[in-house]
Design a protein around this motif. Sequence first.
Motif, PDB file in Angstrom:
ATOM      1  N   GLU A   1       0.805  -1.227   0.000  1.00 43.84           N
ATOM      2  CA  GLU A   1       0.000   0.000   0.000  1.00 43.84           C
ATOM      3  C   GLU A   1       0.836   1.274   0.000  1.00 43.84           C
ATOM      4  O   GLU A   1       0.341   2.350  -0.307  1.00 43.84           O
ATOM      5  N   ASN A   2       2.111   1.178   0.340  1.00 46.89           N
ATOM      6  CA  ASN A   2       2.969   2.360   0.399  1.00 46.89           C
ATOM      7  C   ASN A   2       3.833   2.548  -0.844  1.00 46.89           C
ATOM      8  O   ASN A   2       4.640   3.476  -0.899  1.00 46.89           O
ATOM      9  N   THR A   3       3.669   1.679  -1.821  1.00 47.82           N
ATOM     10  CA  THR A   3       4.480   1.780  -3.034  1.00 47.82           C
ATOM     11  C   THR A   3       4.049   3.003  -3.837  1.00 47.82           C
ATOM     12  O   THR A   3       2.875   3.135  -4.169  1.00 47.82           O
ATOM     13  N   PRO A   4       4.989   3.899  -4.151  1.00 45.18           N
ATOM     14  CA  PRO A   4       4.640   5.062  -4.983  1.00 45.18           C
ATOM     15  C   PRO A   4       4.180   4.620  -6.372  1.00 45.18           C
ATOM     16  O   PRO A   4       4.674   3.633  -6.919  1.00 45.18           O
ATOM     17  N   ILE A   5       3.235   5.346  -6.919  1.00 49.54           N
ATOM     18  CA  ILE A   5       2.664   4.980  -8.219  1.00 49.54           C
ATOM     19  C   ILE A   5       3.728   4.921  -9.314  1.00 49.54           C
ATOM     20  O   ILE A   5       3.633   4.123 -10.239  1.00 49.54           O
ATOM     21  N   MET A   6       4.759   5.731  -9.181  1.00 48.84           N
ATOM     22  CA  MET A   6       5.823   5.741 -10.191  1.00 48.84           C
ATOM     23  C   MET A   6       6.637   4.449 -10.187  1.00 48.84           C
ATOM     24  O   MET A   6       7.294   4.120 -11.164  1.00 48.84           O
ATOM     25  N   ASP A   7       6.559   3.694  -9.085  1.00 47.80           N
ATOM     26  CA  ASP A   7       7.303   2.436  -8.978  1.00 47.80           C
ATOM     27  C   ASP A   7       6.456   1.223  -9.359  1.00 47.80           C
ATOM     28  O   ASP A   7       6.914   0.096  -9.235  1.00 47.80           O
ATOM     29  N   MET A   8       5.227   1.449  -9.788  1.00 48.87           N
ATOM     30  CA  MET A   8       4.330   0.348 -10.146  1.00 48.87           C
ATOM     31  C   MET A   8       4.362   0.121 -11.647  1.00 48.87           C
ATOM     32  O   MET A   8       4.547   1.046 -12.430  1.00 48.87           O
ATOM     33  N   ASP A   9       4.133  -1.140 -12.030  1.00 46.43           N
ATOM     34  CA  ASP A   9       3.971  -1.384 -13.466  1.00 46.43           C
ATOM     35  C   ASP A   9       2.487  -1.248 -13.814  1.00 46.43           C
ATOM     36  O   ASP A   9       1.630  -1.130 -12.929  1.00 46.43           O
ATOM     37  N   LYS A  10       2.194  -1.238 -15.083  1.00 41.19           N
ATOM     38  CA  LYS A  10       0.829  -0.986 -15.557  1.00 41.19           C
ATOM     39  C   LYS A  10      -0.169  -1.994 -14.978  1.00 41.19           C
ATOM     40  O   LYS A  10      -1.271  -1.636 -14.579  1.00 41.19           O
ATOM     41  N   LYS A  11       0.219  -3.248 -14.912  1.00 35.83           N
ATOM     42  CA  LYS A  11      -0.661  -4.307 -14.399  1.00 35.83           C
ATOM     43  C   LYS A  11      -1.054  -4.034 -12.943  1.00 35.83           C
ATOM     44  O   LYS A  11      -2.213  -4.176 -12.554  1.00 35.83           O
ATOM     45  N   ASP A  12      -0.073  -3.624 -12.133  1.00 37.38           N
ATOM     46  CA  ASP A  12      -0.357  -3.338 -10.730  1.00 37.38           C
ATOM     47  C   ASP A  12      -1.246  -2.113 -10.564  1.00 37.38           C
ATOM     48  O   ASP A  12      -2.113  -2.078  -9.690  1.00 37.38           O
ATOM     49  N   ILE A  13      -1.052  -1.102 -11.399  1.00 39.17           N
ATOM     50  CA  ILE A  13      -1.887   0.100 -11.338  1.00 39.17           C
ATOM     51  C   ILE A  13      -3.324  -0.243 -11.684  1.00 39.17           C
ATOM     52  O   ILE A  13      -4.260   0.170 -10.995  1.00 39.17           O
TER      53      ILE A  13
END
Length: 85
Positions: A12-24
């Motif tokens: 839950e604390n992962t910044p959106i910039m560190d997520m891949d498209k699938k996770d977003i």
Amino acid sequence: MSFKFMEMNIDENTPIMDMDKKDIVLKLQISEYYRDELRNALLNIKSLFNIDFQDYPMDWDLNNDEHMADYLYETIKYLHINKLV
């Protein structure tokens, strides 16, 4: 609706910039699910207490869950204080 929580590579604390498209996309789907569940719960509360929206503030949006929750809370509080429920 089911989600593959274990396949998420984030917390839950992962910044959106560190997520891949699938996770977003998965995170958005989960958010949408919870929003829909909140709306259903609010509508169930409305039905349970037989509340109508005749006194709903004109400048509030019935599609806004926060406005609806506030209205339902204040109405139920009023009913309770005046021993109408």
